[in-house]
Design an enzyme around this catalytic site. Structure first.
Site, PDB file in Angstrom:
ATOM      1  N   GLU A   1       0.869  -1.167   0.000  1.00 58.35           N
ATOM      2  CA  GLU A   1       0.000   0.000   0.000  1.00 58.35           C
ATOM      3  C   GLU A   1       0.911   1.224   0.000  1.00 58.35           C
ATOM      4  O   GLU A   1       1.794   1.334   0.855  1.00 58.35           O
ATOM      5  CB  GLU A   1      -0.874  -0.009   1.250  1.00 58.35           C
ATOM      6  CG  GLU A   1      -1.827   1.158   1.239  1.00 58.35           C
ATOM      7  CD  GLU A   1      -2.699   1.236   2.486  1.00 58.35           C
ATOM      8  OE1 GLU A   1      -2.680   0.313   3.302  1.00 58.35           O
ATOM      9  OE2 GLU A   1      -3.383   2.268   2.608  1.00 58.35           O
TER      10      GLU A   1
ATOM     11  N   ARG B   1       5.937 -12.878   9.124  1.00 55.05           N
ATOM     12  CA  ARG B   1       6.442 -11.529   8.996  1.00 55.05           C
ATOM     13  C   ARG B   1       7.838 -11.430   9.585  1.00 55.05           C
ATOM     14  O   ARG B   1       8.107 -12.055  10.612  1.00 55.05           O
ATOM     15  CB  ARG B   1       5.541 -10.681   9.889  1.00 55.05           C
ATOM     16  CG  ARG B   1       4.977  -9.489   9.303  1.00 55.05           C
ATOM     17  CD  ARG B   1       4.080  -8.830  10.345  1.00 55.05           C
ATOM     18  NE  ARG B   1       4.177  -7.401  10.121  1.00 55.05           N
ATOM     19  CZ  ARG B   1       3.597  -6.806   9.096  1.00 55.05           C
ATOM     20  NH1 ARG B   1       2.878  -7.472   8.235  1.00 55.05           N
ATOM     21  NH2 ARG B   1       3.743  -5.513   8.932  1.00 55.05           N
TER      22      ARG B   1
ATOM     23  N   LYS C   1       4.720   0.805   9.140  1.00 51.79           N
ATOM     24  CA  LYS C   1       4.798   2.108   8.476  1.00 51.79           C
ATOM     25  C   LYS C   1       4.177   3.191   9.337  1.00 51.79           C
ATOM     26  O   LYS C   1       4.599   4.337   9.317  1.00 51.79           O
ATOM     27  CB  LYS C   1       4.093   2.021   7.113  1.00 51.79           C
ATOM     28  CG  LYS C   1       4.944   1.343   6.065  1.00 51.79           C
ATOM     29  CD  LYS C   1       4.232   1.263   4.739  1.00 51.79           C
ATOM     30  CE  LYS C   1       3.172   0.185   4.779  1.00 51.79           C
ATOM     31  NZ  LYS C   1       2.491  -0.024   3.512  1.00 51.79           N
TER      32      LYS C   1
HETATM   33  P1  ATP Z   1       3.187  -2.206   7.747  1.00 48.96           P
HETATM   34  O1  ATP Z   1       2.393  -2.940   8.785  1.00 48.96           O
HETATM   35  O2  ATP Z   1       4.607  -2.054   8.036  1.00 48.96           O
HETATM   36  O3  ATP Z   1       2.542  -0.945   7.342  1.00 48.96           O
HETATM   37  P2  ATP Z   1       1.936  -3.610   5.691  1.00 48.96           P
HETATM   38  O4  ATP Z   1       1.805  -5.080   5.813  1.00 48.96           O
HETATM   39  O5  ATP Z   1       0.756  -2.782   5.947  1.00 48.96           O
HETATM   40  O6  ATP Z   1       3.172  -3.173   6.509  1.00 48.96           O
HETATM   41  P3  ATP Z   1       1.914  -3.368   2.880  1.00 48.96           P
HETATM   42  O7  ATP Z   1       2.377  -2.215   2.136  1.00 48.96           O
HETATM   43  O8  ATP Z   1       0.479  -3.656   2.924  1.00 48.96           O
HETATM   44  O9  ATP Z   1       2.511  -3.208   4.310  1.00 48.96           O
HETATM   45  O10 ATP Z   1       2.708  -4.692   2.511  1.00 48.96           O
HETATM   46  C1  ATP Z   1       3.186  -5.047   1.247  1.00 48.96           C
HETATM   47  C2  ATP Z   1       3.649  -6.458   1.306  1.00 48.96           C
HETATM   48  O11 ATP Z   1       4.784  -6.552   2.148  1.00 48.96           O
HETATM   49  C3  ATP Z   1       2.582  -7.357   1.892  1.00 48.96           C
HETATM   50  O12 ATP Z   1       2.473  -8.524   1.134  1.00 48.96           O
HETATM   51  C4  ATP Z   1       3.063  -7.630   3.275  1.00 48.96           C
HETATM   52  O13 ATP Z   1       2.623  -8.878   3.718  1.00 48.96           O
HETATM   53  C5  ATP Z   1       4.578  -7.535   3.118  1.00 48.96           C
HETATM   54  N1  ATP Z   1       5.202  -7.141   4.372  1.00 48.96           N
HETATM   55  C6  ATP Z   1       4.979  -6.025   5.083  1.00 48.96           C
HETATM   56  N2  ATP Z   1       5.689  -6.032   6.222  1.00 48.96           N
HETATM   57  C7  ATP Z   1       6.393  -7.188   6.226  1.00 48.96           C
HETATM   58  C8  ATP Z   1       7.315  -7.805   7.129  1.00 48.96           C
HETATM   59  N3  ATP Z   1       7.666  -7.217   8.275  1.00 48.96           N
HETATM   60  N4  ATP Z   1       7.838  -8.998   6.796  1.00 48.96           N
HETATM   61  C9  ATP Z   1       7.506  -9.601   5.649  1.00 48.96           C
HETATM   62  N5  ATP Z   1       6.648  -9.087   4.761  1.00 48.96           N
HETATM   63  C10 ATP Z   1       6.085  -7.899   5.034  1.00 48.96           C
HETATM   64 MG    MG Z   2      -0.901  -2.321   6.090  1.00 55.26          MG
END
Ligand code: ATP
Ligand code: MG
Length: 749
Positions: free
Chosen positions: A31, A258, A268
């Site tokens: 996102e 994760r 984020k």
């Molecule tokens: P955050 O919680 O840090 O905002 P998010 O999961 O909301 O992260 P997205 O931008 O939705 O972030 O994630 C993009 C991709 O990266 C998704 O497929 C997510 O599962 C993966 N991702 C995000 N954070 C991690 C992590 N700490 N380890 C592995 N994969 C991750």
């Molecule tokens: Mg998210």
């Protein structure tokens, strides 16, 4: 070899073999509401990496369904991160917002099928009606609206006739489902907000659960890989696609753990707080775990990729030690970057018996790095050394310059202290010294013994530079936010002195400043007038966290010449072994490092491999258990042999015993010297895999815990672990965990 493949690749291979898909298509779907961090790097390496390994392709898709938090600058940062890590996406960047018209049509289709309805409860009522894990929910009265009513209301929602929150579109599934997510999940909500790409065209925006599976389908994705927190959303993913009959070929969701790293925050949202609160200088602050931060600090893409590969892909969440990331960058830079001298806290030395100037040829790379190159170091009677390298009242074991102890100036001469000059406050401001003309490095005939060689720069030609020394941003292992900030995470040294050769190089370079660490010319603030260097990482692990350190100087070998603070580079043979272990045998680099640097261990390991080809499992027991035994003993004194270790691991590989029992057998072996097979037989440790034996135990435990059974059936999946644990305990650890897991899941249904 198959043993070391991760579970996702195994799934992909099976799906290709069975003909389920002709081509592997994955996607990385961030996102665009913040800069990507190292967790995203993990996801990038998995999605792009798998596509690459199986000649498929991977889409970069911006999951831009939330207009209020998203922005083009984040899109650019995401593209930049993927490229910097060395991956290419297929054709153009995809955006979920490009599919808004299609998604809308799918929603209309669901309404027509009677599978979706417009609900007009308030947010709070929706929450109330949903029920709890132990209590079924109830459907809103609006669930009875006719298809015609629903179509009409949805159309008007789209046309912007209602206010935010007045209505939502929901799937009509099951308000009493054990999976709470399946209790009529929201598909669309009203948002009167400007979207950074779609503009003001839409007043309704699809929810993740609706948009994601359909976007995957539209793009022809085969494997939709996401993190564990989406496990319960998988049922919705499947429901939407199955209900709409989108089956040829259909994507499936697979979850992995994760990445979490200690001393780091990784969401984020939390990063945004640090950026907006001015706690850091921006998204690319070198202390942040963002890709932009690592890039600016001087990390290489290779080091990040190696780190991601090295930690593997897990199915259960766990915390990775930040020391492993620091190890990865050191390991990458050590053979690559030139070594130069920089004095961070200058102390003037006047060499009273030296006249004139000379130039000393000094190599950029230590002898065991297969790279060549050298530069000239100017030398004269005025030089600077680091204040820390002189001590008037040295503690025991101090190896550098003191009033009584000479020291070598690296690549140059040995000097002896003659006089210590202090200011009125008693601070040492200058040393008068004497050099020994016959002690020049490489042709030393002086016979003077010194205990170390220190860095120095010649006074008139040295250049003043700014050095930014970073420490961990947070002071505790599991930081929550601003309150846990380490106040000393940035130290700026304004007037460090650097040898002239460094400055004539173009800025985009990395150096090892001898005995200090690895440094990178700051890509933003570096100018010719004010050169700025970022400290990437120190030469060895910071002392606060040593326990999981990869072993640097094996105790079993005589110590090599080691100047304090410096990691001993690998010898040629060690490097060959290390490469073989990481490339061919697929050991993670910490294990490979430990083995390669310790001859006793690697000999033992190689011998065990002759009996059994199970490189990863044998490496684990050798670097843990065998290494512990070898700390006190020589190989010849051990009660067990490499062959017996192989025999033990074979029983684990064959699932005859669990790895937990293997530990117990190992302890026994190292005491008695008995054969592992004998021990297992004599003590009746053979793993129990027979359902006829396990099932009665499970039934008994289920009968004893009616409350937990009810909670589990109401959706609390975490309790599975509780039951499995109880059963394993009842079998004294002998139950085959895989079998127990399957049987418990089945019995609890
Ligand atoms: P955050 O919680 O840090 O905002 P998010 O999961 O909301 O992260 P997205 O931008 O939705 O972030 O994630 C993009 C991709 O990266 C998704 O497929 C997510 O599962 C993966 N991702 C995000 N954070 C991690 C992590 N700490 N380890 C592995 N994969 C991750
Ligand atoms: Mg998210």
């Amino acid at each position: 070899m198959n043993k070391s493949k991760d579970f996702l690749r195994r799934i992909v291979e099976e799906d290709l073999k069975s003909g389920k898909y002709q081509e592997v298509v994955t996607r990385f779907p961030p996102e665009p509401n913040g800069f990507p961090h190292i967790g995203h790097a993990k996801s990038i390496t998995i999605n792009f990496g798998i596509a690459k390994d199986y000649q498929g392709h991977c889409n970069l898709r911006m999951d831009d369904t939330n207009p209020t938090t998203e922005d083009t600058k984040y899109v650019e940062a995401l593209k930049d991160a993927v490229q910097w890590l060395g991956f290419e996406w297929d054709e153009q960047v995809h955006f979920t917002s490009d599919y808004f018209p299609k998604l809308h049509d799918y929603a209309v289709e669901l309404i027509k099928m009677g599978k979706a309805y417009v609900d007009s409860l308030t947010e709070e009522e929706i929450r109330e009606y949903r029920g709890t894990v132990t209590e079924a929910g109830k459907r809103s009265k609006y669930g009875q609206r006719t298809v015609q009513e629903n179509l009409d209301l949805f159309e008007r929602m789209k046309n912007g006739e209602f206010k935010d929150g007045e209505h939502v579109l929901r799937a009509k599934i099951d308000m009493s489902s054990a999976n709470m997510k399946m209790r009529d999940p929201l598909l669309y909500r009203i948002r009167h907000a400007h979207h950074f790409r779609a503009g003001d065209a839409w007043s309704i925006y699809p929810m993740y659960d609706f948009a994601h599976c359909l976007s995957d389908y539209i793009e022809g994705v085969s494997h939709s890989i996401c993190t564990l927190e989406f496990e319960n959303n998988r049922d919705i993913y499947d429901w939407v696609l199955d209900t709409l009959g989108l089956v040829t070929p259909r994507p499936y969701q697979h979850e992995f753990a994760r990445l979490g790293i200690n001393y780091t925050v990784m969401s984020k949202r939390k990063l945004l707080e640090l950026v907006e609160g001015g706690v850091v200088s921006g998204w690319d602050d070198p202390r942040l775990p963002t890709i932009a931060g690592y890039k600016r600090r001087g990390y290489t893409p290779e080091s990040i990729l190696n780190f991601c590969d090295g930690i593997g892909i897990a199915k259960a969440n766990s915390m990775v030690d930040v020391a492993q990331l620091e190890f990865a960058i050191r390991d990458d830079l050590n053979p690559k970057v030139p070594r130069v001298m920089c004095v961070l806290n200058p102390l003037k030395i006047t060499i009273e018996n030296y006249e004139g100037v000379e130039e000393i040829d000094a190599p950029y790379y230590p002898h065991d790095v297969p790279k060549e190159g050298s530069r000239k170091l100017p030398f004269s009677k005025e030089i600077y050394i680091d204040q820390n390298d002189f001590d008037e009242n040295p503690p025991k074991g101090y190896f550098r310059l003191t009033p009584l102890q000479p020291v070598r100036l690296k690549y140059a001469y040995i000097i002896t202290c003659k006089e210590v000059i202090k200011d009125t406050n008693g601070n040492v401001v200058e040393i008068k010294a004497e050099y020994h003309a016959d002690s020049k490095s490489g042709s030393d005939t002086s016979g003077i013994k010194v205990k170390s060689a220190i860095q120095w720069v010649e006074a008139t030609q040295a250049k003043s530079v700014e050095v930014r020394v970073y420490d961990r941003l947070f002071k505790n292992e599991a930081p929550q936010g601003v309150e846990d900030i380490n106040p000393n995470s940035l130290k700026i040294i304004k007037n460090a002195l650097i040898e002239p050769a460094v400055i004539t190089q173009r800025p985009d370079v990395r150096f090892q400043f001898e005995r200090e660490g690895y440094f990178y010319a700051d890509p933003v603030d570096y100018t010719d007038e004010n050169p700025v260097f970022n400290k990437i990482v120190g030469l060895k692990e910071s002392s606060s966290k040593k326990k999981k350190a990869p072993q640097k100087t094996p105790k079993s070998e005589p110590k090599k010449v080691q100047i304090d603070g410096e990691v001993v580079a690998m010898s040629e043979e060690e490097q060959v072994l290390f490469d073989k272990y990481t490339n061919e045998l697929k050991l993670n680099f910490e294990v490979a490092n430990t083995l390669a640097r310790d001859k006793k261990l690697s000999d033992f390991y190689e011998e065990a491999l002759l009996t059994l080809n199970s490189p990863v499992n044998i490496a684990n027991i050798v670097t843990n258990d065998v290494a512990r035994a070898l700390k006190q003993k020589e190989t010849s004194e051990l009660k067990f042999s490499a062959k017996q270790i192989a025999e033990l691991i074979k029983m684990v590989d064959d699932e005859l015993i669990s790895s937990k029992i293997a530990k117990q057998v190992f302890e026994e072996m190292s005491k008695s010297g008995e054969n592992p097979t004998q021990i297992v037989e004599a003590k009746g440790l053979v793993q129990i895999s027979d359902p006829d034996v396990i099932l009665p135990i499970i039934d008994e435990i289920i009968a004893k815990n009616p409350d937990n059974v009810e909670k589990f059936r109401a959706g609390n999946r975490k309790l599975l672990g509780f039951f499995v644990g109880q059963v394993l305990k009842a079998t004294k650890g002998k139950g085959n965990p895989k079998v127990v897991n399957e049987l418990v899941s089945r019995e609890l249904q």
